[in-house]
Design a protein around this motif. Structure first.
Motif, PDB file in Angstrom:
ATOM      1  N   VAL A   1     -18.759  21.185 -14.601  1.00 41.04           N
ATOM      2  CA  VAL A   1     -17.925  21.520 -15.815  1.00 41.04           C
ATOM      3  C   VAL A   1     -18.540  20.762 -16.905  1.00 41.04           C
ATOM      4  O   VAL A   1     -18.688  21.458 -18.036  1.00 41.04           O
ATOM      5  N   ILE A   2     -18.860  19.737 -16.934  1.00 40.45           N
ATOM      6  CA  ILE A   2     -19.767  18.827 -17.786  1.00 40.45           C
ATOM      7  C   ILE A   2     -20.792  19.545 -18.428  1.00 40.45           C
ATOM      8  O   ILE A   2     -21.228  19.874 -19.477  1.00 40.45           O
ATOM      9  N   ALA A   3     -21.703  19.877 -17.338  1.00 41.42           N
ATOM     10  CA  ALA A   3     -22.932  20.687 -17.657  1.00 41.42           C
ATOM     11  C   ALA A   3     -22.662  21.959 -18.133  1.00 41.42           C
ATOM     12  O   ALA A   3     -23.384  22.300 -19.192  1.00 41.42           O
ATOM     13  N   GLY A   4     -21.599  22.754 -17.622  1.00 38.16           N
ATOM     14  CA  GLY A   4     -21.238  24.078 -18.377  1.00 38.16           C
ATOM     15  C   GLY A   4     -20.862  23.908 -19.687  1.00 38.16           C
ATOM     16  O   GLY A   4     -21.372  24.437 -20.448  1.00 38.16           O
ATOM     17  N   ALA A   5     -19.995  22.986 -20.004  1.00 35.63           N
ATOM     18  CA  ALA A   5     -19.433  22.637 -21.381  1.00 35.63           C
ATOM     19  C   ALA A   5     -20.578  22.100 -22.203  1.00 35.63           C
ATOM     20  O   ALA A   5     -20.756  22.772 -23.483  1.00 35.63           O
ATOM     21  N   ALA A   6     -21.573  21.130 -21.739  1.00 32.85           N
ATOM     22  CA  ALA A   6     -22.735  21.082 -22.615  1.00 32.85           C
ATOM     23  C   ALA A   6     -23.803  22.192 -23.085  1.00 32.85           C
ATOM     24  O   ALA A   6     -24.057  22.555 -24.100  1.00 32.85           O
ATOM     25  N   LEU A   7     -23.812  22.919 -21.844  1.00 34.92           N
ATOM     26  CA  LEU A   7     -24.914  24.136 -22.181  1.00 34.92           C
ATOM     27  C   LEU A   7     -24.160  25.168 -23.246  1.00 34.92           C
ATOM     28  O   LEU A   7     -24.710  25.857 -24.012  1.00 34.92           O
ATOM     29  N   MET A   8     -22.930  25.461 -23.034  1.00 32.66           N
ATOM     30  CA  MET A   8     -22.002  26.277 -23.924  1.00 32.66           C
ATOM     31  C   MET A   8     -22.188  25.918 -25.255  1.00 32.66           C
ATOM     32  O   MET A   8     -22.287  26.557 -26.378  1.00 32.66           O
ATOM     33  N   ARG A   9     -21.914  24.363 -25.457  1.00 32.94           N
ATOM     34  CA  ARG A   9     -22.041  23.973 -26.849  1.00 32.94           C
ATOM     35  C   ARG A   9     -23.396  24.110 -27.782  1.00 32.94           C
ATOM     36  O   ARG A   9     -23.432  24.376 -28.813  1.00 32.94           O
ATOM     37  N   PHE A  10     -24.527  23.983 -26.643  1.00 36.96           N
ATOM     38  CA  PHE A  10     -25.805  23.987 -27.357  1.00 36.96           C
ATOM     39  C   PHE A  10     -26.335  25.351 -27.568  1.00 36.96           C
ATOM     40  O   PHE A  10     -27.322  25.556 -28.339  1.00 36.96           O
TER      41      PHE A  10
ATOM     42  N   LEU B   1     -21.108  32.184 -23.931  1.00 39.29           N
ATOM     43  CA  LEU B   1     -19.803  32.196 -23.366  1.00 39.29           C
ATOM     44  C   LEU B   1     -19.570  32.518 -21.979  1.00 39.29           C
ATOM     45  O   LEU B   1     -18.686  32.141 -21.035  1.00 39.29           O
ATOM     46  N   TRP B   2     -20.669  33.242 -21.400  1.00 41.17           N
ATOM     47  CA  TRP B   2     -20.838  33.654 -20.001  1.00 41.17           C
ATOM     48  C   TRP B   2     -20.703  32.530 -18.939  1.00 41.17           C
ATOM     49  O   TRP B   2     -20.650  32.527 -17.901  1.00 41.17           O
ATOM     50  N   ILE B   3     -21.247  31.138 -19.514  1.00 44.90           N
ATOM     51  CA  ILE B   3     -21.440  30.040 -18.566  1.00 44.90           C
ATOM     52  C   ILE B   3     -20.098  29.675 -18.171  1.00 44.90           C
ATOM     53  O   ILE B   3     -19.933  29.174 -16.977  1.00 44.90           O
ATOM     54  N   ASP B   4     -19.031  29.787 -18.866  1.00 43.20           N
ATOM     55  CA  ASP B   4     -17.735  29.431 -18.606  1.00 43.20           C
ATOM     56  C   ASP B   4     -17.376  29.715 -17.348  1.00 43.20           C
ATOM     57  O   ASP B   4     -16.916  29.476 -15.983  1.00 43.20           O
ATOM     58  N   PRO B   5     -16.996  31.330 -17.242  1.00 41.41           N
ATOM     59  CA  PRO B   5     -16.815  31.939 -15.851  1.00 41.41           C
ATOM     60  C   PRO B   5     -17.717  31.852 -14.864  1.00 41.41           C
ATOM     61  O   PRO B   5     -17.491  31.794 -13.671  1.00 41.41           O
ATOM     62  N   VAL B   6     -18.971  31.884 -14.971  1.00 42.15           N
ATOM     63  CA  VAL B   6     -20.002  31.390 -13.898  1.00 42.15           C
ATOM     64  C   VAL B   6     -19.660  30.034 -13.441  1.00 42.15           C
ATOM     65  O   VAL B   6     -19.746  30.175 -12.231  1.00 42.15           O
ATOM     66  N   VAL B   7     -19.460  29.205 -14.012  1.00 38.06           N
ATOM     67  CA  VAL B   7     -19.255  27.652 -13.667  1.00 38.06           C
ATOM     68  C   VAL B   7     -17.800  27.937 -12.718  1.00 38.06           C
ATOM     69  O   VAL B   7     -17.746  27.184 -11.595  1.00 38.06           O
TER      70      VAL B   7
END
Length: 276
Positions: free
Chosen positions: A144-153, A157-163
């Motif tokens: 979840v941390i990795a997904g949030a960091a990637l989305m932030r930078f 937005l598709w990263i959230d459902p993928v994670v």
């Protein structure tokens, strides 16, 4: 308490920050909290003595609770998949800063729990199991941390459902295994790891035994094994000695802690006698 705290924090964060990944990880945490609750219930309620209405006691409550837990997790996973498909089609904004803070907090609590459990993991199977569960939760928090960091930078937005889908797929095999075990217990199936044919042959090979039939092995709960069997013996065999020998064999070799053994002195012809 630590796992329950992470569950509550992630559930709140999932809805506050609109993160499907946090919700999926919270469902993952639910498996551990429910497992601990079931274990506690098994100790407090499952240990109650049998009575005139519940002659086998209350151990099946543990199984019913575990089955309900597994079904609840399947429902949660189905919701995550449906919501993920919807978000792939129509992406929704996620408060990545709040999502990141909640995930880091969850990881911190999991690391504290791992530190608490680390000392006893080599001495107790139960503690080792709890340690591995918390370790698994920590990996989910890292995702979840990795997904949030990637989305932030990146703003993707598709990263959230993928994670979220990744965490759900990680949890489902364990959930399916739990449901399979509980259904097998409720159907009084042969417990996992026990070969009925091997037990039958082991009994048949004992001196004085000429026939083995009506052999049943089942569990009242995942942690115990029960059995019953009818054994025909030769005329000059000592029935009580054979019974005790069979009981010892079942307990020491196959882990059947409670066995009902019926000795029969029906005529045993040569054709019935097992090949030695």
């Amino acid at each position: 308490m630590l796992s329950a705290s992470v569950l509550a924090i992630e559930l709140a964060g999932a809805f506050l920050y609109n993160s499907l990944a946090l919700l999926s990880d919270a469902a993952h945490m639910l498996t551990d909290v429910a497992a601990l609750a079931i274990a506690l219930m098994a100790v407090r309620i499952g240990g109650k003595a049998p009575d005139d209405k519940r002659t086998f006691g209350y151990k099946r409550l543990e199984i019913l609770a575990a089955a309900f837990n597994a079904l609840l997790l399947f429902v949660a996973a189905a919701y995550v998949f449906v919501e993920a498909v919807a978000r792939f089609r129509t992406p929704e904004p996620v408060a990545t800063t709040g999502m990141l803070i909640v995930a880091i907090l969850g990881l911190t609590i999991n690391l504290i729990a791992m530190r608490v459990l680390m000392a006893g993991r080599g001495e107790s199977i139960a503690v080792k199991g709890a340690y591995l569960e918390v370790w698994s939760d920590a990996i989910g928090s890292v995702g979840v941390i990795a997904g949030a960091a990637l989305m932030r930078f990146t703003g993707a937005l598709w990263i959230d459902p993928v994670v979220a889908v990744g965490i759900a797929l990680w949890v489902l095999p364990r959930t399916w295994s739990l449901l399979s075990d509980t259904v097998n217990v409720l159907l009084e199936g042969v417990p996992r790891g026990i070969d009925l044919a091997e037990i039958r042959q082991a009994i048949a090979d004992l001196p004085g035994v000429c026939d083995v039939h009506d052999l049943h092995v089942w569990s009242m709960a995942i942690s115990d094994v029960n059995g019953s069997v009818h054994i025909a013996i030769v005329e000059d065999a000592n029935g009580e000695h054979v019974r005790l020998t069979v009981a010892q064999l079942l307990e020491q070799r196959f882990g059947v802690g409670h066995a009902t053994i019926q000795i029969e002195r029906d005529p045993c012809g040569e054709a019935q006698r097992p090949h030695r």
